[in-house]
Design an enzyme around this catalytic site. Structure first.
Site, PDB file in Angstrom:
ATOM      1  N   HIS A  48      26.570   8.378 -12.018  1.00  0.00           N
ATOM      2  CA  HIS A  48      25.787   9.031 -10.978  1.00  0.00           C
ATOM      3  C   HIS A  48      24.750   9.949 -11.625  1.00  0.00           C
ATOM      4  O   HIS A  48      24.881  10.331 -12.795  1.00  0.00           O
ATOM      5  CB  HIS A  48      26.712   9.844 -10.063  1.00  0.00           C
ATOM      6  CG  HIS A  48      26.068  10.319  -8.803  1.00  0.00           C
ATOM      7  ND1 HIS A  48      25.536   9.468  -7.867  1.00  0.00           N
ATOM      8  CD2 HIS A  48      25.852  11.587  -8.323  1.00  0.00           C
ATOM      9  CE1 HIS A  48      25.046  10.169  -6.859  1.00  0.00           C
ATOM     10  NE2 HIS A  48      25.211  11.462  -7.121  1.00  0.00           N
ATOM     11  N   ASP A  70      22.073  17.282  -4.726  1.00  0.00           N
ATOM     12  CA  ASP A  70      22.321  15.840  -4.834  1.00  0.00           C
ATOM     13  C   ASP A  70      21.583  15.115  -3.710  1.00  0.00           C
ATOM     14  O   ASP A  70      22.044  15.094  -2.563  1.00  0.00           O
ATOM     15  CB  ASP A  70      23.813  15.549  -4.754  1.00  0.00           C
ATOM     16  CG  ASP A  70      24.136  14.107  -5.126  1.00  0.00           C
ATOM     17  OD1 ASP A  70      23.188  13.310  -5.286  1.00  0.00           O
ATOM     18  OD2 ASP A  70      25.325  13.782  -5.272  1.00  0.00           O
ATOM     19  N   CYS A  99      20.951   6.288  -7.124  1.00  0.00           N
ATOM     20  CA  CYS A  99      20.960   7.735  -7.310  1.00  0.00           C
ATOM     21  C   CYS A  99      19.828   8.228  -8.201  1.00  0.00           C
ATOM     22  O   CYS A  99      19.203   9.260  -7.918  1.00  0.00           O
ATOM     23  CB  CYS A  99      22.303   8.177  -7.877  1.00  0.00           C
ATOM     24  SG  CYS A  99      22.778   7.349  -9.419  1.00  0.00           S
TER      25      CYS A  99
END
Length: 660
Positions: free
Chosen positions: A460, A475, A416
Site C-alpha cells: 500500500h 490516505d 493506491c
C-alpha cells in the site's frame, strides 16, 4: 605373482555402483525445483552410461566424452540465462559437475569423493529451502550420502540392511553433538556470500514509484513479514506498516531520499525527530528476504533493535546490507508523535518547473477558495469522494509527461500509488510539505501462533503532510475505497470487484476447511524461524546460569568432556565395540549359582552329568541335586514348559536346598 592393488584404487562392485547412482538421484531431484529442468536430462544420460557399466562395459568414459559433456553443460547454463554470478548459476554449475563426475566413478576413492560432494550439496540445498520441509529433505540427503559412504568403504559385500542400520546409528549418535553445538556454540557469520538478486523475494514497494507506467498490479499471497505484539495489539484500522519514504519528485517518479544507490552516504544515528506522545506498542517482526534494505514498522516508529539496523531521518529504518535471508528485529511505535526539530521541510516542497500544468492550476484555484491548508486537503478528499474515481488493480497506462493530470481529469482509474501521488503533488502545489510512504496495510491475525501475517498483496501507499507543525498521515484510498481500510485487499475485492482477484486467490477462498490447516502450518513456520533459525546461544546460557549459577570456561570444558565421554560409551555399546555384562536367563542363572558353590562344569559335561558328579562328591545333597537337575532339564529342553511364577518359586527353593 599378482601385484597388490591398494583398496582405495580397486574397482567397486556393481552393487556399490548402483547404490551411488540411486543416491545421486536422491541428491539431484530436490534441486530441479529451483534450477533448470534440463539438468534432469543430464542425470538420465548419466543413468544410461552407468547402465552400460553395470552390464559389462566396465571402463571409464573417454576423455573426449567428458570434455564434450562439460562444454555442452556450460553452454546449457548460458542458454538458460545463468550468465551472472549469483546463487543459481553457482549451484547449477556445482550440480552439473556432481552429475558429470559419476561418468568416471569406478574406484573407491572416486566414490568417496562423490559422497563428500553430496554432503556439500546438502548444505547448499538449505540456501534454497530452510523451512521444516527443507530440513527433512536435508536429513534424507545426509542419510543417503552416509549410506553411499558405507557402501564404498565396506570391506565385505554391501548389504542394504546392515548399511542402513549403520548409517542410522551414525546419524542418531550425531544428534546429541548437533544439539549441543546448536545450543551453546557461538553463531558465526557466513564465510561467503553469493548474490542472488534474480531470485529475491518480490517486495510491495521499491525505493522509487512511477504509477503512470504500471498497467496492472500483480498479486502474491506470499508472506512479507509477521508481527507479534507484546501485550495488546492496536486496532485494525491502525495496521499501517511503514516501509520506505519517497520525497523526491521529478514530475512523474517519486524516489526515496536515501536509496540503494547512495546507501554509503546514509546518515547514522537514532531518529532525532519523532517523540512519542501517546500509547506505545512493543513488537517483534520476522521479515522475509526482500533483497532490499529497509525494514517495516507500525506507523509511527520510535525505536528499532536489531543487528545492523538504525533509523534514518526520514522516518524509516534500514540496514546497510540488503536482506538476503529472513531477518528478525524488535520495534517500538507510538500512535502519535511530535516533531520538534524537523529541518527538511523545504526539500519536501520541491516541484519540477514544468509538467502537469492542468493539475497545478486546478490546485492553485482550489487553494485560493479554501480558508486554510487543512481545509484545502479536505476539499481534495471530498473531490475524490464525489467524483467518479475508482480503485482498481488494472488501471490504464498514463505514459505522457502529464501523467498526473491525465489520471486526475481523464482516466480516474488507479490504485493506491496513483491517488497518493496526485494528492502529494497537489499539497506541494499549495506549498504544503508532502511525501509518499510505501508499506503495507492490514494483515491476517493467526490465532494458532498469536501473530499477524502481512502478505505481499497487502502492499500500500499513502501520503504524509506537514500540517499543524507535525507530519500527519492522509490516505486518499480511504476516500475512494473506504472498505480497503477495514479489510484486506482480497477480502475487499471479493465483495466489490472480484474480477481483479487472481483465479488462485478466488479459488482458495472457497476452501474454507483448509484455512485452519493453512494457519497451523504458517504458525509452525513462524516458530521454526523464531526458535531455530533466529536462535541465539545466549538464550541457552541464560537458562543454564539461572539454574546452576555463572558458568566459567573450566566448568564448561569439564561438562563437555563428560558429555563426549558418555556419548562415546553409548556409541561403542550401540555399534557392538563395547559389551556390557548381562544377567543370564533362567534356568542358567540358577545353574550358575550352583557352579559358584561347587565349581564350574567341565568341558562337554551336561547338566545331568554335572549334577550326578556333584551328588557323588556330596552324598548329603544327592536328593536335592537330583530334583534340581530334573527341573533344569525340563525347563531347558521341553518346549511346552513355561517358567511361570509358581515354577520360578519352585526353582528358587530347589537351588536353596542344594546350597545348604
Amino acid at each position: 605373482m599378482t601385484q597388490y592393488v591398494p583398496i582405495m584404487h580397486r574397482v567397486m562392485p556393481l552393487s556399490v555402483l548402483w547404490v551411488l547412482l540411486l543416491v545421486q538421484g536422491v541428491m539431484v531431484v530436490p534441486f530441479l525445483f529451483y534450477l533448470p529442468l534440463w539438468l534432469g536430462v543430464v542425470f538420465v544420460l548419466v543413468l544410461i552410461w552407468r547402465w552400460r557399466v553395470t552390464h559389462g562395459d566396465v571402463r571409464k568414459a573417454p576423455r573426449s566424452l567428458i570434455i564434450l559433456a562439460i562444454l555442452v553443460g556450460i553452454g546449457g547454463l548460458l542458454l538458460s540465462g545463468l550468465r551472472a554470478y549469483n546463487l543459481d548459476s553457482a549451484v547449477a554449475l556445482c550440480v552439473l559437475g556432481y552429475l558429470l563426475k559419476s561418468l568416471e566413478v569406478m574406484r573407491r576413492r572416486d566414490g568417496i569423493f562423490q559422497a563428500y560432494l553430496g554432503y556439500f550439496l546438502t548444505g547448499i540445498f538449505l540456501l534454497y529451502n530452510y523451512t521444516p520441509v527443507g530440513a527433512l529433505v536435508a536429513i534424507v540427503m545426509v542419510l543417503a550420502n552416509t549410506l553411499a559412504l558405507h557402501a564404498v568403504t565396506a570391506d565385505q559385500t554391501f548389504r542394504w540392511k546392515r548399511g542402513t542400520k549403520m548409517s542410522l546409528a551414525l546419524m542418531v549418535a550425531a544428534v546429541p553433538i548437533m544439539i549441543a553445538g546448536f545450543l551453546f556454540f557461538p553463531r558465526l557469520p557466513p564465510l561467503w556470500s553469493i548474490p542472488n538478486d534474480e531470485r529475491g523475494a518480490q517486495t510491495g514497494m521499491s525505493d522509487e514509484v512511477d504509477p503512470g507506467s504500471v498497467a496492472s498490479l500483480a498479486q502474491s499471497t506470499e508472506p512479507a513479514f509477521r508481527v507479534q505484539f507484546e501485550g495488546d495489539s492496536p486496532p485494525r484500522q491502525q495496521w499501517y506498516w511503514r516501509g520506505t519514504t519517497l520525497g523526491d519528485f521529478d514530475g512523474r517518479v517519486w524516489r526515496a531520499r536515501f536509496r540503494d544507490r547512495n546507501r554509503f552516504q546514509w546518515p547514522r544515528g537514532q531518529l532525532p525527530l519523532a517523540q512519542p506522545g501517546a500509547e506505545q506498542f512493543e513488537y517483534s517482526v520476522l521479515l522475509e528476504a526482500t533483497q532490499q534494505h529497509w525494514l517495516y514498522f507500525l506507523d509511527w516508529p520510535t525505536q528499532v533493535r536489531g543487528q545492523d539496523a538504525y533509523v534514518l531521518p526520514d522516518g524509516r529504518a534500514a540496514r546497510r546490507n540488503s536482506l538476503s535471508q529472513t531477518y528478525r528485529y524488535e520495534g517500538q511505535s507510538a500512535a502519535a508523535v511530535s516533531w520538534p526539530n524537523e529541518t527538511a521541510l523545504q526539500w519536501y516542497q520541491r516541484l519540477p518547473e514544468q509538467g502537469n500544468e492542468a493539475l497545478r492550476q486546478w490546485g492553485l484555484e482550489l487553494r485560493q477558495t479554501a480558508g486554510s491548508d487543512v481545509a484545502y486537503i479536505d476539499a481534495i478528499l471530498d473531490h475524490l469522494r464525489t467524483e467518479p474515481f475508482r480503485y482498481t488493480l488494472q488501471p490504464p497506462l498514463y505514459p505522457s509527461a502529464d501523467s498526473l493530470s491525465d489520471f486526475w481529469f481523464d482516466g480516474r482509474l488507479g490504485f493506491c500509488s496513483h491517488y497518493a501521488s496526485a494528492v502529494a503533488y497537489l499539497a506541494r502545489v499549495a506549498g504544503i510539505p508532502s511525501r509518499l510512504v510505501g508499506g503495507y496495510l492490514g494483515g491476517t491475525y493467526n490465532q494458532s501462533g498469536d501473530f499477524i501475517q502481512v502478505r505481499q498483496m497487502e502492499a500500500h501507499a499513502w501520503v504524509e503532510l506537514w500540517l499543524n507543525d507535525q507530519w500527519q498521515r492522509v490516505d486518499p484510498t480511504a476516500a475512494v475505497a473506504p472498505g480497503r481500510i477495514d479489510l484486506n485487499l482480497d477480502d475487499w475485492l471479493s465483495e466489490d470487484n472480484p474480477s481483479d482477484l487472481p483465479f488462485g486467490a478466488r479459488f482458495g477462498r472457497n476452501l474454507g476447511p483448509f484455512n485452519d490447516l493453512r494457519f497451523w502450518w504458517d504458525s509452525v513456520q513462524y516458530q521454526w524461524q523464531v526458535s531455530i533459525l533466529n536462535y541465539q546461544q545466549s538464550n541457552a546460557l541464560g537458562l543454564l546460569e539461572a539454574r546452576f549459577g555463572r558458568i566459567n570456561p573450566w566448568h564448561a570444558a569439564a561438562a563437555m568432556a563428560v558429555f563426549l565421554g558418555v556419548l562415546g560409551l553409548l556409541m561403542a555399546w550401540f555399534t557392538g565395540l563395547l559389551k556390557l555384562p548381562r544377567r543370564q536367563s533362567e534356568p542358567w542363572a540358577s545353574l550358575r549359582r550352583v557352579e559358584r558353590q561347587y565349581g564350574d562344569r567341565q568341558v562337554g559335561e551336561t547338566v545331568s552329568d554335572f549334577m550326578a558328579r556333584l551328588a557323588y562328591e556330596h552324598p548329603g545333597q544327592r536328593e536335592a541335586l537330583a530334583r534340581l537337575a530334573q527341573l533344569i532339564d525340563t525347563l531347558a529342553y521341553d518346549p511346552q514348559a513355561m517358567l511361570d511364577a509358581p515354577r520360578r518359586r519352585d526353582l528358587k527353593q530347589r537351588v536353596e536346598a542344594c546350597l545348604k
